[in-house]
Design a protein around this motif. Structure first.
Motif, short mmCIF file in Angstrom:
data_model
loop_
_atom_site.label_atom_id
_atom_site.label_comp_id
_atom_site.label_asym_id
_atom_site.label_seq_id
_atom_site.Cartn_x
_atom_site.Cartn_y
_atom_site.Cartn_z
N ALA A 111 0.57 -0.17 -3.71
CA ALA A 111 -0.41 -1.19 -4.05
C ALA A 111 -0.39 -1.82 -5.16
O ALA A 111 0.22 -1.27 -6.29
CB ALA A 111 -1.73 -0.59 -3.88
N VAL A 112 -0.92 -2.99 -5.19
CA VAL A 112 -1.10 -3.73 -6.61
C VAL A 112 -2.55 -3.72 -6.58
O VAL A 112 -3.41 -4.23 -6.38
CB VAL A 112 -0.47 -5.46 -6.38
CG1 VAL A 112 -0.88 -6.23 -7.77
CG2 VAL A 112 0.86 -5.59 -6.37
N LEU A 113 -2.89 -3.13 -7.97
CA LEU A 113 -4.28 -2.60 -8.16
C LEU A 113 -4.99 -3.64 -9.48
O LEU A 113 -5.82 -3.34 -9.88
CB LEU A 113 -4.41 -1.40 -8.92
CG LEU A 113 -3.74 -0.50 -7.97
CD1 LEU A 113 -3.78 1.04 -8.67
CD2 LEU A 113 -4.61 0.00 -6.68
N ASP A 114 -4.31 -4.85 -9.57
CA ASP A 114 -4.97 -5.84 -10.51
C ASP A 114 -6.32 -6.33 -10.07
O ASP A 114 -6.75 -6.36 -8.97
CB ASP A 114 -3.85 -7.31 -10.69
CG ASP A 114 -2.65 -6.64 -11.11
OD1 ASP A 114 -2.46 -5.46 -11.30
OD2 ASP A 114 -1.63 -7.48 -11.13
N ASP A 115 -7.08 -6.60 -11.11
CA ASP A 115 -8.44 -7.26 -11.03
C ASP A 115 -8.00 -8.85 -10.86
O ASP A 115 -6.96 -9.31 -11.18
CB ASP A 115 -9.18 -7.44 -12.17
CG ASP A 115 -10.07 -6.03 -12.28
OD1 ASP A 115 -10.24 -5.62 -11.55
OD2 ASP A 115 -10.22 -5.55 -13.53
N PRO A 116 -8.86 -9.66 -9.94
CA PRO A 116 -8.60 -11.01 -9.70
C PRO A 116 -8.66 -11.67 -11.11
O PRO A 116 -9.51 -11.05 -12.08
CB PRO A 116 -9.69 -11.55 -8.82
CG PRO A 116 -10.12 -10.29 -8.38
CD PRO A 116 -9.95 -8.99 -9.07
N THR A 135 0.76 -1.11 0.10
CA THR A 135 0.13 0.15 -0.04
C THR A 135 0.72 1.30 -0.11
O THR A 135 2.26 1.15 0.03
CB THR A 135 -1.12 0.00 1.26
OG1 THR A 135 -2.01 0.97 1.10
CG2 THR A 135 -0.28 0.58 2.43
N SER A 136 0.38 2.29 0.17
CA SER A 136 1.11 3.59 0.23
C SER A 136 1.25 4.15 1.47
O SER A 136 0.34 4.09 2.36
CB SER A 136 0.34 4.58 -0.56
OG SER A 136 0.15 4.59 -2.08
#
Length: 428
Positions: free
Chosen positions: A235-240, A216-217
């Motif tokens: 953060a890793v903002l990927d969709d599942p 996260t930030s």
């Protein structure tokens, strides 16, 4: 760039899966060899990253995210002490020998340069240490371990200001650590069986990691005096993988789009989802509810202005949304903020109250009880939509989250692992 070998030991924690497998996918794309030891419920998503999959065998292994496959039912705990007992017995200390056994076999087969162990997989950390393999621990949320200046986790507390709240934090931290340390004898039995000296406190095992990678930030978390091995890497903002689709269209209509997402794992959220739907029925909005794999959409009754689906790519939905209603799991919360969308948080447990207080204190959303009535929920949604300050605050925080997610610190920290010598894979 030198190709390296990584072994991930992951436990299906629902919202922890997309960011952890996002780490895996990025390493594979950069040409590294990656093996993932994980639950059967994660196998398809692991294969989608291009990594090699190994199932847990001696350790607990979730077949799916459906209610019948849930290993521990934390929402049924009558008090915090029962919750601690359940966590130690069913998630941390109890299954640690099984995690250690599976991890040892994987370490000997893969001979990795670096292991990456889920916070839940204490036994995997023991095995890595015993085999002389450096290991990192990812935190796909805010920083969970007790540190000076950070309010105790899980309670949704504001940072201490003044002697009274500092005393509050000290008392709570002491009580919480006393509960966790009930797992020390069991942990030390396991460590002794692997030829390792005892630890004094339960989380000493986690602090033996090379690095703690906080996904996260720092600006989203609260400031505190962190140990030297803690890294905020964005953060890793990927969709599942299971929610990815090439085509998605917003629901018809002109009203503001409100996305509803209450966890990809079962947390007894069906009644809360229904109250949210009933609240949106009272408003001139387009409600869009994603139940995830844990809830059957047909279990919910929806009016004409609310569409209920099992899955949808939130990254696409959020570009059309004006507000998000969520349990405040870290993944959903930071993706909403990264899109500049304000949040109505209905925390159900775990780390969710902590995420919710961070959002509300930054002015980027509103927090209500998960038991809030449809009327209160509708009023809060109206507040988010009518007051532009919420969206402004969400956009301000979202800009920071996007910046940190794109900075590349996560991969840089992982690639710092030094290649190991071939003869160091097994200790006598």
């Amino acid at each position: 760039m030198n190709s390296r070998t990584y072994l991930f030991a992951l436990v299906d924690g629902g919202g922890t899966v997309p960011p952890e497998l996002g780490m895996v996918r990025r390493l594979v794309e950069r040409g590294h060899r990656v093996t993932v030891l994980a639950d059967e419920s994660m196998s398809a998503d692991v294969h989608a990253t291009g990594a090699t999959y190994r199932p847990w065998r001696a350790a607990p292994n979730s077949a799916s995210c459906r209610p019948e496959d849930v290993r521990y039912r934390d929402w049924e705990c009558a008090d915090p002490f029962e919750l601690f007992r359940m966590l130690l017995d069913q998630q941390f200390a109890g299954p640690a020998p099984g995690y250690a056994r599976d991890m040892t076999e994987a370490l000997d087969a893969v001979n990795p340069d670096l292991a990456v162990c889920s916070f839940f997989a204490i036994g995997a950390m023991v095995a890595a240490q015993a085999r002389g393999v450096p290991f990192d621990v990812p935190f796909p949320n805010t920083y969970l371990l007790p540190v000076p200046g950070m309010p105790p986790s899980g309670l949704g507390l504001r940072p201490a200001k003044g002697p009274i709240t500092r005393l509050r934090d000290l008392a709570l931290r002491t009580m919480v650590l006393r509960q966790w340390n009930k797992g020390v004898p069991e942990l030390n039995v396991l460590r002794s069986s692997y030829g390792l000296p005892p630890v004094e406190e339960f989380f000493d095992q986690v602090h033996l990691a090379r690095k703690h990678l906080v996904l996260t930030s720092a600006e989203f978390d609260f400031p505190a005096r962190m140990p030297a091995h803690v890294r905020y890497v964005g953060a890793v903002l990927d969709d599942p993988a299971w929610a990815t689709t090439e085509t998605w269209s917003p629901p018809a209509g002109d009203g503001p789009l409100v996305l509803v997402a209450l966890s990809s794992t079962f947390q007894d959220q069906t009644s809360c989802l229904q109250r949210v739907i009933d609240a949106l029925a009272e408003l001139p909005v387009r409600g869009y509810v994603t139940t995830g794999p844990a809830i059957d959409p047909t279990d919910l009754k929806s009016p004409g202005n609310v569409e209920v689906v099992a899955v949808a790519p939130h990254s696409q939905v959020l570009s059309h949304a004006s507000a998000v209603i969520t349990h405040a799991g870290h993944g959903t919360a930071v993706r909403a903020l990264a899109a500049g969308v304000p949040v109505l948080a209905l925390p159900h447990g775990r780390d969710q109250a902590d995420n919710a207080i961070r959002i509300s204190l930054r002015g980027a959303g509103i927090t209500l009880s998960r038991k809030a009535s449809p009327g209160k929920i509708a009023s809060a949604v109206q507040g988010l939509l009518s007051n532009p300050e919420y969206a402004t605050a969400a956009a301000r925080l979202g800009e920071i989250i996007r910046r940190d997610a794109q900075a590349g610190d996560l991969i840089a920290e992982l690639e710092e692992a030094a290649p190991r010598k071939p003869d160091s894979s097994v200790l006598a």
